[in-house]
Scaffold this motif. Sequence first.
Motif, mmCIF file in Angstrom:
data_model
loop_
_atom_site.group_PDB
_atom_site.id
_atom_site.type_symbol
_atom_site.label_atom_id
_atom_site.label_comp_id
_atom_site.label_asym_id
_atom_site.label_seq_id
_atom_site.Cartn_x
_atom_site.Cartn_y
_atom_site.Cartn_z
ATOM 1 N N ASN A 53 2.817 -47.223 4.306
ATOM 2 C CA ASN A 53 3.787 -46.151 4.118
ATOM 3 C C ASN A 53 3.040 -44.884 3.735
ATOM 4 O OD1 ASN A 53 6.084 -47.662 4.684
ATOM 5 N ND2 ASN A 53 6.185 -48.430 2.600
ATOM 6 N N TRP A 54 3.484 -43.750 4.271
ATOM 7 C CA TRP A 54 2.864 -42.461 3.992
ATOM 8 C C TRP A 54 3.860 -41.555 3.306
ATOM 9 C CZ3 TRP A 54 -2.233 -41.190 5.271
ATOM 10 C CH2 TRP A 54 -2.916 -42.139 6.033
ATOM 11 N N TYR A 55 3.370 -40.751 2.356
ATOM 12 C CA TYR A 55 4.173 -39.755 1.664
ATOM 13 C C TYR A 55 3.499 -38.393 1.856
ATOM 14 C CZ TYR A 55 6.299 -43.770 -0.670
ATOM 15 O OH TYR A 55 6.942 -44.950 -0.921
ATOM 16 N N ILE A 56 4.313 -37.341 1.875
ATOM 17 C CA ILE A 56 3.751 -35.998 1.997
ATOM 18 C C ILE A 56 4.335 -35.106 0.913
ATOM 19 C CG2 ILE A 56 3.476 -36.280 4.493
ATOM 20 C CD1 ILE A 56 5.818 -34.433 4.919
ATOM 21 N N THR A 57 3.579 -34.084 0.543
ATOM 22 C CA THR A 57 4.028 -33.092 -0.432
ATOM 23 C C THR A 57 4.007 -31.721 0.234
ATOM 24 O OG1 THR A 57 3.194 -34.340 -2.325
ATOM 25 C CG2 THR A 57 3.571 -32.001 -2.647
ATOM 26 N N LYS A 58 5.165 -31.065 0.232
ATOM 27 C CA LYS A 58 5.289 -29.717 0.782
ATOM 28 C C LYS A 58 5.981 -28.831 -0.238
ATOM 29 C CE LYS A 58 6.436 -28.947 5.030
ATOM 30 N NZ LYS A 58 5.159 -28.413 5.565
ATOM 31 N N GLU A 59 5.313 -27.742 -0.590
ATOM 32 C CA GLU A 59 5.873 -26.757 -1.510
ATOM 33 C C GLU A 59 6.347 -27.403 -2.807
ATOM 34 O OE1 GLU A 59 8.892 -24.793 0.694
ATOM 35 O OE2 GLU A 59 7.493 -23.769 2.040
ATOM 36 N N GLY A 60 5.563 -28.342 -3.299
ATOM 37 C CA GLY A 60 5.858 -28.975 -4.578
ATOM 38 C C GLY A 60 6.877 -30.091 -4.524
ATOM 39 N N LYS A 61 7.360 -30.453 -3.316
ATOM 40 C CA LYS A 61 8.347 -31.519 -3.185
ATOM 41 C C LYS A 61 7.750 -32.681 -2.392
ATOM 42 C CE LYS A 61 12.426 -28.533 -3.433
ATOM 43 N NZ LYS A 61 13.700 -28.125 -2.778
ATOM 44 N N GLY A 105 9.191 -38.912 1.900
ATOM 45 C CA GLY A 105 8.729 -40.174 2.449
ATOM 46 C C GLY A 105 9.536 -41.324 1.891
ATOM 47 N N PRO A 106 9.140 -42.557 2.256
ATOM 48 C CA PRO A 106 7.935 -42.895 3.031
ATOM 49 C C PRO A 106 8.157 -42.785 4.535
ATOM 50 C CG PRO A 106 9.060 -44.887 2.347
ATOM 51 C CD PRO A 106 9.833 -43.741 1.751
ATOM 52 N N TYR A 107 7.036 -42.613 5.274
ATOM 53 C CA TYR A 107 7.021 -42.595 6.721
ATOM 54 C C TYR A 107 5.971 -43.582 7.224
ATOM 55 C CZ TYR A 107 9.007 -37.989 5.638
ATOM 56 O OH TYR A 107 9.771 -36.972 5.131
ATOM 57 N N ASP A 108 6.176 -44.104 8.442
ATOM 58 C CA ASP A 108 5.098 -44.868 9.048
ATOM 59 C C ASP A 108 4.189 -43.892 9.810
ATOM 60 O OD1 ASP A 108 6.224 -44.364 11.601
ATOM 61 O OD2 ASP A 108 7.399 -46.200 11.544
ATOM 62 N N TRP A 109 3.138 -44.432 10.431
ATOM 63 C CA TRP A 109 2.130 -43.569 11.053
ATOM 64 C C TRP A 109 2.719 -42.743 12.193
ATOM 65 C CZ3 TRP A 109 -2.214 -41.277 10.116
ATOM 66 C CH2 TRP A 109 -2.986 -40.773 11.159
ATOM 67 N N ASN A 110 3.551 -43.353 13.028
ATOM 68 C CA ASN A 110 4.141 -42.629 14.147
ATOM 69 C C ASN A 110 5.054 -41.503 13.680
ATOM 70 O OD1 ASN A 110 2.862 -44.018 16.198
ATOM 71 N ND2 ASN A 110 4.451 -45.591 16.317
#
Length: 312
Positions: free
Chosen positions: A3-11, A14-19
């Motif tokens: 599982n992947w998580y991302i941070t944008k502008e402090g927020k 996720g989670p997301y898979d690779w695709n």
Amino acid sequence: MSNWYITKEGKQYGPYDWNQLLQLKGDNYLNKNDLVWSEKLNNWTPASQIKDLFVNQENISNANNVSGLSVRSNNNINNSKKELKGLKYQILGSVMPMVEIMLDKDERLYAQSGAMQWMDQNIKMDTEMKGGVFGAFKRKMSGEDMFVQYFTGLDDGAIVAFGHTYPGNILPLDISKGTVICQRRSFLCAYESVDYDIHIQRRLGSGFFGGEGFIMQKLSGQGLAFIEIDGECIVKDLAQGEKIRVETGSVGAFEEGVSFSIERVKGIKNMFLGGEGMFLTTLEGPGKVWLQTMPIQSMAGELYHYLPLSNN
């Protein structure tokens, strides 16, 4: 699959898979300077440093038709949803996150008392004593309130949101993959098919010196549950017989197959001058472990030194 998580502008999202991660990049939602994290990474890392994410452009075109991800062309990543067995959710925020969950008609979940942040008009809320008096008593022993709140979708697409109690992370756990043991007061909410129970530490030393106490929380059954982790979360997947030793109180959760015990720190200087205390928690695989970087008891101890002293 990680599982992947991302941070944008402090927020945090996720989670997301690779695709799904590739699709977010291809739609210009994910930029090179955005931070990403997965179970394979020790720390949040700039997306530009992730192999095959910004290097191999042809991968992006293969991620156009991804099920479970709803991304619209209005450049608002908040419309991105994750779906698992009919339950859709997104985790928002960073230090004090919240989780939005979308329910279909007649779908039902339950949460700890007071966790709900907001709900739309198509959500019905009921307060019940789940499991009767005995179930309420067990919840009280594990650090939760005796009553729980149930939330039912009255129509498809009904949304309810739950917030974190203290600085940390909200973790989605697929309980269908196996029973998970959690620290006290970590339960946030779960699908109705998830069973909530207590787990009693049978070893005397683990109960007294482990930092988690004798009684922990046990999540079993089927479906998705959300728990609260203090501070950041580090995931370790232990092989058969593999051991790690961690600071007492730093164990957020672990799979049922993981062995939990307490060992005394060796050496008089290490015990009294090392700063780690007299005992360490030992976890032995096989199974997954979720570690927390700032146990709430440690945070309270740090803040205590800055509190004004009473004159009485």
